[in-house]
Design a protein around this motif. Structure first.
Motif, PDB file in Angstrom:
ATOM      1  N   THR A 157       0.976  -1.216  -0.056  1.00 20.82           N
ATOM      2  CA  THR A 157       0.139  -0.073  -0.070  1.00 20.82           C
ATOM      3  C   THR A 157       0.948   1.214  -0.078  1.00 20.82           C
TER       4      THR A 157
ATOM      5  N   PRO B 258       1.215   5.346   2.873  1.00 21.66           N
ATOM      6  CA  PRO B 258       0.429   4.903   3.790  1.00 21.66           C
ATOM      7  C   PRO B 258       0.097   6.127   4.959  1.00 21.66           C
ATOM      8  N   HIS B 259      -1.091   6.171   5.477  1.00 19.77           N
ATOM      9  CA  HIS B 259      -1.429   7.425   6.273  1.00 19.77           C
ATOM     10  C   HIS B 259      -0.300   7.020   7.379  1.00 19.77           C
TER      11      HIS B 259
ATOM     12  N   ILE C 291      -8.576   1.128   8.712  1.00 19.14           N
ATOM     13  CA  ILE C 291      -7.284   0.119   8.883  1.00 19.14           C
ATOM     14  C   ILE C 291      -6.997  -0.029  10.298  1.00 19.14           C
TER      15      ILE C 291
ATOM     16  N   ARG D 249       2.571  -6.632   9.553  1.00 20.39           N
ATOM     17  CA  ARG D 249       2.892  -5.357   8.834  1.00 20.39           C
ATOM     18  C   ARG D 249       4.153  -5.037   8.652  1.00 20.39           C
TER      19      ARG D 249
ATOM     20  N   SER E  71       0.819  -5.390   4.403  1.00 20.13           N
ATOM     21  CA  SER E  71       0.169  -6.170   5.533  1.00 20.13           C
ATOM     22  C   SER E  71      -0.257  -7.509   5.042  1.00 20.13           C
TER      23      SER E  71
END
Length: 139
Positions: A9, A12-13, A33, A101, A115
């Motif tokens: 991803t 990511p935040h 999430i 993760r 993840s």
């Protein structure tokens, strides 16, 4: 061979280590999430905070969620991979360290996160089985 870049991803935040557990929980809720990478003021990766960290080490321990910073809960990074790392090394790293993760770093910057859901969606079944056996098969 499949690489980290292909399954991660991207972008990511993240949250700063001085942000509160409430801010972390809201971000997780709003984005759907279960974990967020935590960064220092200079942008370096400090660790990862999970929804479980918030529940167990924040709520259950009676912490003040509005003032408790996530920096104190962030799990230190055991390992990272580069974006060109192959899937075999990724599965071995995640499984061997029993992590769900794995941050993807490039030039000292967080560029993605892998993840267990990314593994399930993007890699061959035998790799997923290997990962599950390593992470969940231990007693």
């Amino acid at each position: 061979m499949t690489t980290a870049r292909e399954i991660m991803t991207a972008d990511p935040h993240t949250l700063r280590e001085d942000q509160t557990l409430v801010e972390a929980a809201r971000l997780m809720r709003d984005q759907g999430i279960g974990a967020v990478p935590v960064v220092a003021a200079d942008g370096s990766l400090v660790g990862i905070v999970t929804d479980r960290d918030i529940a167990i080490r924040g709520v259950a321990d009676g912490g003040d969620l509005t003032s408790m910073s996530i920096g104190g809960l962030a799990q230190g990074i055991v390992s990272t991979v580069g974006p060109e790392e192959d899937i075999n090394r990724i599965v071995d790293t995640m499984g061997g360290q029993q992590v769900k993760r794995l941050p993807v770093m490039e030039g000292g910057n967080l560029v993605g996160i892998i993840s267990e859901a990314d593994l399930a969606r993007h890699v061959a079944d035998d790799h997923v089985v290997h990962f599950v056996q390593m992470v969940y098969g231990r007693g």
